[in-house]
Design an enzyme around this catalytic site. Structure first.
Site, PDB file in Angstrom:
ATOM      1  N   ASP A 273       0.868  -1.175   0.000  1.00 46.08           N
ATOM      2  CA  ASP A 273       0.000   0.000   0.000  1.00 46.08           C
ATOM      3  C   ASP A 273       0.913   1.235   0.000  1.00 46.08           C
ATOM      4  O   ASP A 273       2.120   1.146   0.268  1.00 46.08           O
ATOM      5  CB  ASP A 273      -0.952  -0.015   1.210  1.00 46.08           C
ATOM      6  CG  ASP A 273      -2.153   0.917   0.992  1.00 46.08           C
ATOM      7  OD1 ASP A 273      -2.097   1.780   0.079  1.00 46.08           O
ATOM      8  OD2 ASP A 273      -3.147   0.815   1.740  1.00 46.08           O
ATOM      9  N   TRP A 274       0.333   2.365  -0.284  1.00 44.00           N
ATOM     10  CA  TRP A 274       1.121   3.583  -0.518  1.00 44.00           C
ATOM     11  C   TRP A 274       1.810   4.053   0.770  1.00 44.00           C
ATOM     12  O   TRP A 274       1.168   4.664   1.631  1.00 44.00           O
ATOM     13  CB  TRP A 274       0.214   4.651  -1.102  1.00 44.00           C
ATOM     14  CG  TRP A 274       0.123   4.636  -2.597  1.00 44.00           C
ATOM     15  CD1 TRP A 274       0.201   5.737  -3.409  1.00 44.00           C
ATOM     16  CD2 TRP A 274      -0.034   3.516  -3.474  1.00 44.00           C
ATOM     17  NE1 TRP A 274       0.114   5.337  -4.730  1.00 44.00           N
ATOM     18  CE2 TRP A 274      -0.025   4.000  -4.805  1.00 44.00           C
ATOM     19  CE3 TRP A 274      -0.144   2.131  -3.284  1.00 44.00           C
ATOM     20  CZ2 TRP A 274      -0.135   3.168  -5.914  1.00 44.00           C
ATOM     21  CZ3 TRP A 274      -0.258   1.297  -4.399  1.00 44.00           C
ATOM     22  CH2 TRP A 274      -0.254   1.816  -5.680  1.00 44.00           C
TER      23      TRP A 274
END
Ligand code: BGC
Length: 737
Positions: A273-274
């Site tokens: 995920d970012w």
């Protein structure tokens, strides 16, 4: 001999698409398998080129991270390698439609109803259509990787992202998301399933540890992913921000290497995920294949780690192979996207069908609904900007709807303010209601002042109150009460008019202190592009509701496994542009309820939910009879289902099993269902085959599934709490076929 040579030449001719190209770039030979092609390509790549594929950046202007050249302005970008014909990866969010966080000029897309609405249809074929819209619109806008696919099980009813997820049951969630993701990939767009794993709260999401025992993890949270991955062949798995049992998801060897890649044989790649990557060597060895979005760990530091021998080059090859083989398998290399206008009408039609099948009729006293088009003279429509639109869920799943935000307000301040902006899809319930009852006086009151809304309600035959609860990424709800004084609004309207109908547009369950005072309630979730029309079709009976709850609604928060959401003792500071990810607090969310999630909790704890999992009314009625149970190596259950009312309608007939007591399970679990459309008075035999895997428990010591011998209680009916048919299925041996 001659025929042999001829045959050999023919085979060669058939295998080689374009001889010139495949001799210089043999990996372009589409007759080879995706793995063979990836291997051929990998042999040509330098270490720098390999590393280049293993990290990506933001793709729109974001504080500190300017948009890279060539990036299409989506959520992520990985530059390709032109000399080898490897295209750029352009990634875009698409949980409930293609998003537009970076405000691309042509970035408006179809806002589909929420994933909870999609799941409430219990209709895998419709989920496939939902995915087809996403896949097509992704491709039409030039992107080749889609970042939807939220599939964390609802353990926390106040979670701000439940609307992106698929409810509380792993089998239902997996069997709905599976066809959705398959459909995306059938459009030559790589799909993604996220957030792996147990990303069940947003509060302190970067630091919280979701703690639970391995059996519960495998039987529920991970099973939803396992089924979703198996049914779709999805190409990527996004590991989550949170830790699981103390270890960050993106460097969690158990989750990534042992379960996902070894036990399930997942051939695709794991992306973080970012900002969810926390290390280079640890993460690489634990199974992370690609870092987003800061390129802190999988860029130069990864190269150095290889050079120092801390990460074997075979592991780098494995990472790259996984990415390339997925690109070949899904067709993003052979069938690159062609930018063209999206099919607005086609998308909206699917959005409408999903909503029409996903709306759940929760209450309908004295057949208040459907409304008569001719005998009602006046209707009060109240609240939730129902004059202009329907609310949608926020965060990175926020769609920029075709037609624009129907009630724009400025985004909250701060670099992450865009995650909580409120967008109203421009599908007006008021307009749709007016067109259903053209001779009635239909008036709107915004609902801000309960007394004035009650005044209008008093002067009308029927009052319809639209109530909303906005949820979004990066925050959880403080509680399950409707915000903004809407409970008072509903109570005062109901006191003024006995024919009060409540339409809920929510992302989570809500408490209903006014339930006894209103005559009908519809749960419309986030209704999407044609929400207004879909809701009006149901209110006036042009569509007979058939949605069933994919989540339990509690009577009070005290009935949930946890009275409050774990949060840091001192609230984390608001991120500044300089420090987008301030150090998180390492707190614990102890999911001590383990296997008792959702209806399993209410059943095991003998608590009465407000509305149970699987529940949903219809304008007709159904009767169940003649249960037949077949034991043996291919167990199955059949029964008769009859439409006993006077309207055509669809019933989702559900089958639950209670495992033998020695299994140590909650009282029942969903194992199969069928949605059946029946004309009045018609009946049908429903036959449901039982998948022994779904009857099994996970034996942690053996690290394997196990079928417990003994008597299984069979429950069939219209919800988890309404199972008129019961019986016993005997399982003699513990062997899984
Ligand atoms: C979200 C992901 C999303 C990513 C890219 C993150 O904040 O948690 O679900 O895919 O952003 O938009």
């Amino acid at each position: 001999m001659k025929t042999k040579v001829l045959f050999f030449m023919l085979v060669l001719a058939l295998r080689a698409d374009s001889p010139a190209q495949t001799s210089s770039q043999p990996w372009m030979n589409t007759r080879l398998s995706a793995d063979e092609r990836a291997d051929l390509l990998l042999q040509q790549m330098t270490l720098d080129e390999k590393i280049q594929l293993l990290h990506g950046s933001m793709a729109f202007d974001f504080p500190k991270y300017p948009r890279p050249e060539r990036a299409l302005g989506g959520d992520g970008f990985v530059p390709g390698i032109a000399r080898l014909g490897i295209p750029d990866l352009n990634l875009i969010g698409a949980g409930v439609g293609v998003t537009n966080l970076g405000k691309r000029p042509n970035g408006q897309s179809t806002p589909l109803p929420s994933s909870l609405a999609e799941t409430a249809t219990w209709n895998p074929r419709l989920a496939y259509e939902f995915g087809t819209v996403i896949g097509k619109e992704t491709r039409d806008q030039g992107f080749n990787v889609s970042l939807g696919g939220g599939n964390d099980i609802l353990r926390e009813a106040r979670n701000g992202r439940n609307f992106e997820y698929h409810g509380e049951d792993p089998v239902l969630a997996g069997k709905i998301i599976g066809p959705e993701l398959k459909a995306i990939q059938d459009q030559n767009v790589i799909a993604d399933i996220k957030h792996y794993a147990v990303n069940c709260q947003e509060t302190d999401r970067m630091g919280v540890s979701s703690n639970l025992d391995k059996r519960a993890l495998r039987e529920l949270d991970l099973l939803a992913f396992e089924i979703g991955i198996q049914e779709s062949g999805v190409g990527t798995v996004m590991c989550a921000y949170n830790r699981v049992n103390g270890i960050y998801s993106c460097e969690n060897d158990y989750l990534l290497n042992q379960v996902l890649k070894k036990d399930w044989g997942f051939p695709g790649w794991v992306m973080s995920d970012w900002g969810a990557t926390h290390s280079t060597v640890n993460a690489a060895l634990a199974g992370l294949d690609q870092e987003f979005y800061e390129s802190k760990f999988f860029s130069a530091p990864l190269k150095h780690a290889v050079e120092k021998g801390e990460v074997p080059s075979s592991r780098i090859d494995d990472m790259v192979h996984r990415i390339l083989r997925t690109m070949f398998a899904v067709g993003v290399i052979d069938h690159s996207p062609v930018v063209q206008p999206i099919d607005v009408k086609g998308g909206a039609a699917v959005a409408q069908r999903v909503e029409e099948e996903g709306v759940v009729l929760l209450k309908n006293a004295s057949n208040q609904l459907p409304l008569s088009k001719s005998s009602i003279h006046s209707i009060a429509v109240i609240g939730s900007h129902a004059d202009v639109g329907v609310i949608s869920g926020g965060g990175s799943a926020q769609v920029d709807p075709v037609g624009g935000n129907a009630f724009p307000t400025p985004p909250p301040p701060g670099p992450l303010g865009f995650l909580s902006v409120v967008v109203w899809d421009p599908s007006s319930p008021l307009r749709a209601i007016r067109s259903k009852a053209p001779s009635a006086k239909v008036e709107y009151n915004e609902g801000a002042d309960p007394a004035s809304a009650a005044k209008l309600a008093r002067a009308s035959d029927v009052a319809i109150v639209f109530a909303n609860q906005h949820t979004h990424e990066n925050a959880d709800l403080p509680n399950l009460s409707l915000p903004d004084n809407q409970d008072t609004l509903i109570k005062q309207v109901a006191a003024a008019n006995a024919h009060t109908i409540v339409v809920l547009e929510t992302g989570d369950p809500v408490l209903m202190p006014w339930l006894d005072q209103v005559s009908a309630v519809l749960e419309a979730w986030y209704p999407g592009a044609r929400g207004g029309d879909a809701i009006a079709n149901i209110l006036f009976g042009d569509v007979n509701p058939s949605g069933k709850l994919p989540i339990s609604f509690p009577k009070s928060e005290a009935d949930l496994p946890h009275a409050t959401i774990p949060a840091p003792s001192t609230p984390p500071k608001e991120p500044t542009e300089e420090e987008l990810n301030p150090p998180p607090a390492l707190i614990d969310a102890n999911y001590t309820e383990g296997l008792k999630v959702g209806y399993r909790w209410f059943d095991a704890e003998n608590k009465e939910p407000l509305f149970p999992f699987g529940f949903g009314l219809s304008y007709t009625s159904f009767a169940y009879s003649e249960l037949k149970i077949t034991s043996g190596s291919q167990p199955q259950v059949s029964f008769r289902l009859k439409n006993t009312g006077s309207r055509a309608g669809a019933e989702t007939a559900q089958l639950y099993l209670g495992l033998p007591p020695s299994a140590g399970e909650p009282p029942k679990r969903l194992v199969a269902w069928k949605k059946v459309q029946l004309a009045p008075d018609k009946e049908e035999t429903v036959t449901l085959k039982l998948d022994p895997r779904l009857m099994s428990i996970f034996n942690v010591e053996k690290n394997d599934w196990e079928l417990v011998p003994g008597d299984y209680r069979v429950y069939a009916g219209g919800s988890s709490r309404d199972t008129p048919l019961t019986g016993t299925l005997s399982v003699a041996s513990g062997k899984l076929p």
